[in-house]
Motif scaffolding. Structure first.
Motif, PDB file in Angstrom:
ATOM      1  N   GLY A 222       0.821  -1.211   0.000  1.00 51.78           N
ATOM      2  CA  GLY A 222       0.000   0.000   0.000  1.00 51.78           C
ATOM      3  C   GLY A 222       0.855   1.262   0.000  1.00 51.78           C
ATOM      4  O   GLY A 222       2.040   1.232  -0.356  1.00 51.78           O
ATOM      5  N   SER A 223       0.257   2.371   0.461  1.00 52.37           N
ATOM      6  CA  SER A 223       0.929   3.662   0.288  1.00 52.37           C
ATOM      7  C   SER A 223       2.217   3.800   1.102  1.00 52.37           C
ATOM      8  O   SER A 223       3.021   4.678   0.830  1.00 52.37           O
ATOM      9  CB  SER A 223      -0.037   4.803   0.603  1.00 52.37           C
ATOM     10  N   SER A 224       2.435   2.921   2.087  1.00 49.97           N
ATOM     11  CA  SER A 224       3.690   2.993   2.846  1.00 49.97           C
ATOM     12  C   SER A 224       4.896   2.709   1.959  1.00 49.97           C
ATOM     13  O   SER A 224       6.000   3.132   2.260  1.00 49.97           O
ATOM     14  CB  SER A 224       3.687   1.958   3.977  1.00 49.97           C
ATOM     15  N   CYS A 233       0.742   8.167   7.022  1.00 52.96           N
ATOM     16  CA  CYS A 233      -0.225   7.230   6.406  1.00 52.96           C
ATOM     17  C   CYS A 233      -0.234   5.895   7.163  1.00 52.96           C
ATOM     18  O   CYS A 233       0.733   5.543   7.837  1.00 52.96           O
ATOM     19  CB  CYS A 233       0.071   7.023   4.924  1.00 52.96           C
ATOM     20  N   ASP A 234      -1.346   5.185   7.033  1.00 51.71           N
ATOM     21  CA  ASP A 234      -1.485   3.896   7.712  1.00 51.71           C
ATOM     22  C   ASP A 234      -0.510   2.883   7.129  1.00 51.71           C
ATOM     23  O   ASP A 234      -0.033   3.054   6.013  1.00 51.71           O
ATOM     24  CB  ASP A 234      -2.908   3.349   7.503  1.00 51.71           C
ATOM     25  N   LEU A 235      -0.295   1.827   7.898  1.00 55.02           N
ATOM     26  CA  LEU A 235       0.610   0.776   7.426  1.00 55.02           C
ATOM     27  C   LEU A 235      -0.192  -0.482   7.096  1.00 55.02           C
ATOM     28  O   LEU A 235      -0.861  -1.048   7.970  1.00 55.02           O
ATOM     29  CB  LEU A 235       1.652   0.481   8.515  1.00 55.02           C
ATOM     30  N   ASP A 236      -0.159  -0.886   5.820  1.00 55.18           N
ATOM     31  CA  ASP A 236      -0.805  -2.141   5.417  1.00 55.18           C
ATOM     32  C   ASP A 236       0.260  -3.234   5.443  1.00 55.18           C
ATOM     33  O   ASP A 236       1.350  -3.047   4.888  1.00 55.18           O
ATOM     34  CB  ASP A 236      -1.376  -2.015   3.995  1.00 55.18           C
ATOM     35  N   LEU A 237      -0.073  -4.357   6.095  1.00 63.44           N
ATOM     36  CA  LEU A 237       0.905  -5.439   6.230  1.00 63.44           C
ATOM     37  C   LEU A 237       0.296  -6.748   5.753  1.00 63.44           C
ATOM     38  O   LEU A 237      -0.892  -6.998   5.986  1.00 63.44           O
ATOM     39  CB  LEU A 237       1.293  -5.613   7.699  1.00 63.44           C
TER      40      LEU A 237
END
Ligand code: CTP
Ligand code: MG
Length: 612
Positions: A222-224, A233-237
């Motif tokens: 994602g945007s990370s 921004c949030d962290l998608d893992l």
């Protein structure tokens, strides 16, 4: 070769151009050294960057300290056992201080842990190792520190979000809209420490879960990592444990006895339940764990208080990673793609077209695809089909559910005539973006970055944006008719605003500012201009997020009084009230956060006397 790159090559400015292309990596010594010395490879692939970042994370520790002035003591203490590449300082949302220490090798990091780390004896804590630690004060006699004069923090307060008023003042001082767009991008794009921290949070999970799952990998997506992220921004893992050929070699005869999951079709749903439990119970810094396990892609949401991040963890969703790879590749091809996207995302947030919460509105990901699609129309970017047709054996990737995610990875192999065929500046592209979508036939057409052109909509969903990796799916199927209409109306407004925009650089909302300022601030400014200058109040005071409820009350009554003063301001007041409601709602959400950081602060306070 892109026109811009050719020019830079002739003027010998390639290195600064690379820095400009990868600003978030400019602090990363190894990456930048490798890139700068390699004049043939103009583009760095997603896999190269991810491998480098993962390697950095394996060699790094995050250590809570008392303040930035703990640097000397921490450096002196750790450098006795290992060589240090750099120390990066940041604060979390609770104002606590941390140092991310990157060692030269993984062995150095392990040496430091072997010689310097310990657990704290507490009856309600079950000890567990992780890359997140804290620096205890020296109980004995203070040793004399000899720190080389040329070492200092790589960055201080590295993940601070740019102050809005300062940013607005800087934007106002720009000489044209293109400069404003570039400045906005430079000030708000996710920086080096932001990326490092996200990889550390992923690494922490790998360390904790390593003994439970063979070959576990936790990868940010994602945007990370896709190049379109902004600070905060949030962290998608995604958690994977795929067996390599070596680990599942059929020739080897001693095979592990293993536990079968008896729950049927989606065993990972049960494992995610376990992961959520473990996050709650075993992973330092984790709070507010929420399980969303019956969605198409089950996820566990949590907050990481030590890193100051909100995280979404899912299992096996490799197509999300490949999607990030695709977005990364397209974003690297032209230096205008990311600043333009950042402006559009910012404009959408300012007009409440997007929101921090999921719902029936558009999100940043489809918005990004809209920008990329527009850039394809202008010859700035190639179609995804073009990348698929040029893929080699090394590019073959099959994600879960047999989704074919094969496309050309190495953008250095893409003929230069496939991209960058347009020299328009950022300002022109922004205006053209809004003009293009003002005229787009949303009712009949779908946006397809695969084809690079509009196609017929296969159904009547109000906004149809073809998923670039699964062409049967619409990434904006959640968007309601009303929200789509609002999006279209705001696009037309923006086009009109930019076309009619005055060149009066002295006005406080010229150019980009009028597009990206929150409605609330704009309403207030308009209000202050209509004969209320004697009542001038700082916007900052009214919207200070730390305001207590007394101030909010004061703001309400100020609003009431101003309402009575002038009919002309009625519209502005309505907008402000709406925003005030939204503000209070967001504050309520934040209160949960506060509760948690209060607990964290409490722990911190108990330790503080003992921490350097
Ligand atoms: N994704 C996807 N298909 C979707 C939605 C999301 O493949 N329908 C993938 C994309 O790679 C996307 C990532 O999941 O980048 C994360 O989604 P999301 O967090 O919604 O978007 P971000 O790009 O991370 O943007 P934001 O900064 O708003 O989090
Ligand atoms: Mg995201």
């Amino acid at each position: 070769m892109s026109v811009l790159f050719q020019k830079l090559l002739h003027t010998g400015k390639v290195n600064s151009f690379r820095k400009f292309l990868y600003p978030s990596l400019s602090h990363c010594k190894c990456l930048s050294e490798r890139k700068f010395s390699d004049s043939h490879n103009k583009f760095v692939s997603f896999d190269e960057v991810a491998a480098q970042r993962r390697d950095e994370a394996r060699r790094s520790l995050v250590i809570q300290v008392n303040s930035e002035s703990s640097f000397n003591e921490l450096y002196g203490y750790c450098s006795k056992y290992a060589s240090i590449n750099g120390i990066h300082h940041y604060k979390n949302s609770g104002g606590e201080h941390f140092m991310l220490v990157e060692f030269s090798t993984e062995q150095s990091m392990k040496d430091v842990l072997r010689n310097c780390s310990a657990h704290q004896k507490e009856h309600d804590v079950m000890a567990l190792k992780s890359p997140f630690l804290w620096f205890r004060a020296n109980s004995g006699k203070k040793a004399k520190l000899t720190i080389p004069t040329d070492v200092s923090l790589v960055i201080k307060d590295g993940n601070a979000i740019t102050d809005e008023e300062k940013l607005n003042a800087e934007l106002q001082a720009c000489s044209n809209i293109s400069d404003q767009m570039q400045l906005l991008y430079d000030r708000t794009t996710l920086n080096d420490i932001g990326v490092r921290l996200r990889y550390m949070v992923a690494r922490q999970l790998e360390v904790v879960f390593e003994s439970l799952y063979t070959n576990i990998e936790v990868r940010p997506f994602g945007s990370s990592v896709n190049g379109f992220g902004r600070m905060g921004c949030d962290l998608d893992l995604v958690l994977t444990n795929e067996l390599t050929h070596q680990l599942s070699d059929p020739k080897k005869r001693l095979v592990y006895q293993e536990k079968k999951c008896s729950s049927g079709v989606r065993p990972w749903q049960r494992h995610l339940e376990l992961v959520a439990e473990l996050l709650e119970l075993r992973v330092a810094g984790v709070s507010r764990v929420t399980r969303i396990l019956h969605a198409r892609v089950p996820i566990v949401k949590y907050a990481h208080e030590l890193a100051g991040l909100d995280c979404d963890l899912c299992y096996g969703n490799l197509s999300g990673v490949y999607m990030s790879e695709l977005l990364w590749a397209l974003g690297t091809l032209d230096a205008r793609a990311r600043p333009l996207t950042q402006c559009v995302r910012r404009w959408a947030a300012a007009h409440a077209l997007t929101s921090a919460h999921a719902g029936r509105w558009v999100t940043n990901f489809p918005l990004t695809l809209m920008v990329l699609f527009f850039l394809q129309q202008r010859g700035v970017l190639p179609s995804v089909k073009n990348l698929i047709n040029r893929a080699g054996k090394e590019d073959i990737r099959i994600a879960e559910e047999n989704v074919n995610c094969t496309f050309l990875r190495d953008m250095n192999k893409l003929p230069t005539e496939c991209y960058g065929q347009n020299e328009a500046n950022l300002e022109t592209l922004l205006l053209q973006f809004f003009e293009f979508y003002s005229q787009f036939d949303f009712s009949e057409k779908a946006i397809s970055v695969i084809e690079g052109k509009a196609i017929r909509k296969p159904n009547s969903q109000p906004l149809y944006i073809v998923n670039p990796l699964e062409n049967m799916l619409n990434v904006s199927r959640n968007v309601s008719y009303e929200e789509c209409e609002r999006l279209k109306a705001e696009i037309r407004n923006a086009a009109w605003q930019l076309e009619a925009g005055s060149d009066d650089k002295k006005s406080d909302d010229w150019g980009l500012l009028s597009l990206i300022e929150k409605k609330s601030s704009r309403g207030l400014k308009r209000l202050l201009r209509v004969g209320n200058s004697h009542r001038l109040v700082a916007v900052k005071d009214l919207f200070n997020e730390d305001d207590d409820s007394d101030k909010e009350e004061g703001f309400r009554s100020k609003l009431e009084r101003l309402t009575q003063k002038s009919d002309k301001v009625e519209e502005s007041v309505k907008e402000m009230k709406e925003d005030l409601e939204k503000n209070s709602k967001e504050k309520k959400d934040k209160k949960i956060n506060f509760k948690n950081s209060q607990v964290a602060s409490e722990v911190f306070r108990i330790r503080r006397d003992k921490m350097v």
